[in-house]
Design a protein around this motif. Structure first.
Motif, short mmCIF file in Angstrom:
data_model
loop_
_atom_site.label_atom_id
_atom_site.label_comp_id
_atom_site.label_asym_id
_atom_site.label_seq_id
_atom_site.Cartn_x
_atom_site.Cartn_y
_atom_site.Cartn_z
N THR A 239 0.81 -1.21 0.00
CA THR A 239 0.00 0.00 0.00
C THR A 239 0.85 1.26 0.00
O THR A 239 1.93 1.30 0.57
CB THR A 239 -0.99 0.01 1.19
OG1 THR A 239 -1.92 1.05 1.00
CG2 THR A 239 -0.28 0.20 2.51
N GLN B 216 -0.62 4.16 1.04
CA GLN B 216 -1.14 4.94 2.16
C GLN B 216 -1.89 4.00 3.09
O GLN B 216 -2.93 3.46 2.72
CB GLN B 216 -2.06 6.06 1.64
CG GLN B 216 -2.78 6.88 2.67
CD GLN B 216 -1.94 7.35 3.84
OE1 GLN B 216 -2.01 6.75 4.89
NE2 GLN B 216 -1.15 8.39 3.65
N TYR C 186 -3.75 4.46 5.58
CA TYR C 186 -5.13 4.83 5.90
C TYR C 186 -6.09 4.58 4.74
O TYR C 186 -7.30 4.67 4.91
CB TYR C 186 -5.23 6.31 6.30
CG TYR C 186 -4.81 6.56 7.72
CD1 TYR C 186 -5.71 6.38 8.77
CD2 TYR C 186 -3.52 6.98 8.02
CE1 TYR C 186 -5.34 6.62 10.08
CE2 TYR C 186 -3.14 7.22 9.33
CZ TYR C 186 -4.05 7.03 10.35
OH TYR C 186 -3.67 7.26 11.65
N ALA C 187 -5.58 4.28 3.59
CA ALA C 187 -6.44 4.13 2.41
C ALA C 187 -6.17 2.82 1.69
O ALA C 187 -6.19 2.75 0.47
CB ALA C 187 -6.23 5.32 1.47
N GLU D 254 -6.63 -0.56 -0.11
CA GLU D 254 -7.71 -1.10 -0.92
C GLU D 254 -8.34 -2.26 -0.15
O GLU D 254 -7.64 -3.13 0.37
CB GLU D 254 -7.16 -1.59 -2.26
CG GLU D 254 -8.22 -2.15 -3.17
CD GLU D 254 -7.65 -2.73 -4.46
OE1 GLU D 254 -8.45 -2.97 -5.36
OE2 GLU D 254 -6.43 -2.95 -4.54
N VAL E 254 -13.40 0.03 -1.07
CA VAL E 254 -12.66 1.28 -0.93
C VAL E 254 -11.31 1.10 -1.60
O VAL E 254 -10.63 0.10 -1.37
CB VAL E 254 -12.46 1.65 0.56
CG1 VAL E 254 -11.61 2.91 0.71
CG2 VAL E 254 -13.80 1.80 1.26
N ASN E 255 -10.94 2.07 -2.43
CA ASN E 255 -9.61 2.00 -3.05
C ASN E 255 -8.93 3.36 -3.04
O ASN E 255 -8.25 3.72 -3.98
CB ASN E 255 -9.66 1.38 -4.44
CG ASN E 255 -10.44 2.21 -5.44
OD1 ASN E 255 -11.15 3.12 -5.07
ND2 ASN E 255 -10.30 1.87 -6.70
N GLY E 256 -9.11 4.08 -1.95
CA GLY E 256 -8.42 5.35 -1.78
C GLY E 256 -9.33 6.37 -1.12
O GLY E 256 -10.53 6.15 -0.95
N PHE E 257 -8.74 7.52 -0.74
CA PHE E 257 -9.53 8.60 -0.15
C PHE E 257 -10.54 9.10 -1.17
O PHE E 257 -10.22 9.30 -2.33
CB PHE E 257 -8.61 9.75 0.29
CG PHE E 257 -7.76 9.41 1.47
CD1 PHE E 257 -8.34 9.13 2.70
CD2 PHE E 257 -6.38 9.38 1.36
CE1 PHE E 257 -7.56 8.82 3.80
CE2 PHE E 257 -5.59 9.07 2.45
CZ PHE E 257 -6.18 8.79 3.67
N SER F 43 -12.85 7.50 -2.51
CA SER F 43 -13.09 6.47 -3.51
C SER F 43 -13.68 5.22 -2.85
O SER F 43 -13.00 4.22 -2.67
CB SER F 43 -11.78 6.15 -4.23
OG SER F 43 -12.01 5.35 -5.36
#
Length: 176
Positions: A87, A89, A91-92, A94, A149-152, A154
């Motif tokens: 990853t 990030q 916190y984000a 996937e 979820v696949n990002g902020f 998103s």
């Protein structure tokens, strides 16, 4: 003039990344399980899986707490999540979380044989050994709904066919 966008402006400008639900599942060899027992006590675990059409299958032992919870037919939450080392990030990461309904597959049925063969191809010869053990049962996990979820900015709702229903853009993060 220096303009610092507010959190709300930044959220509006965030572009969702195209969802790749099926690709995440294909890259994953095990699924995280969240079950509850008859008293409502939660239990988290994992199990190697295989997928046929939209159904997930796991071969699990009654020596594990989650197996009784699944065999009793209680709803389960399953999660596929990007490896931490991959990853960008933390916190984000996937991830795909699904509500599913478990059902036990009869030993030596056509479905049992088809799924166990596929599990062998995916996870190796150990499946030959554990499939013969009496305490192992085959559970089908039928997705009901979920989120991906696949990002902020998103995040998406997912249906029982593992298809994206809509972007979850109706709830914004709150500022302090």
């Amino acid at each position: 003039m220096n303009h610092n966008p507010t959190q709300e402006e930044a959220h509006r400008k965030a572009k969702p990344v195209a969802p790749k639900v099926k690709e995440l599942i294909e890259r994953t060899r095990s699924v995280i399980l969240a079950t509850v027992d008859a008293e409502g006590t939660p239990n988290s675990s994992y199990a190697p899986f295989t997928q046929i059409e939209n159904t997930l299958y796991i071969l699990v032992s009654f020596m594990a707490k989650h197996t009784k919870n699944l065999a009793d037919g209680r709803k389960v939450s399953v999660m596929f999540i990007e490896d931490e080392s991959a990853t960008k990030q933390i916190y984000a990461r996937e991830r795909l979380t699904l509500e599913a309904i478990p059902s036990q597959i009869e030993r030596d049925s056509e479905t049992w044989n088809t799924v166990v063969d596929k599990l062998k191809k995916t996870h190796g010869k150990v499946v030959d050994v554990i499939a013969e053990m009496g305490d192992f049962i085959l559970i089908a996990l039928q997705p009901v709904k979920g989120s991906y979820v696949n990002g902020f900015g998103s995040a998406y709702f997912v249906d029982e066919h593992l298809e994206i229903l809509e972007h979850r853009n109706d709830v914004n993060h709150q500022s302090k």
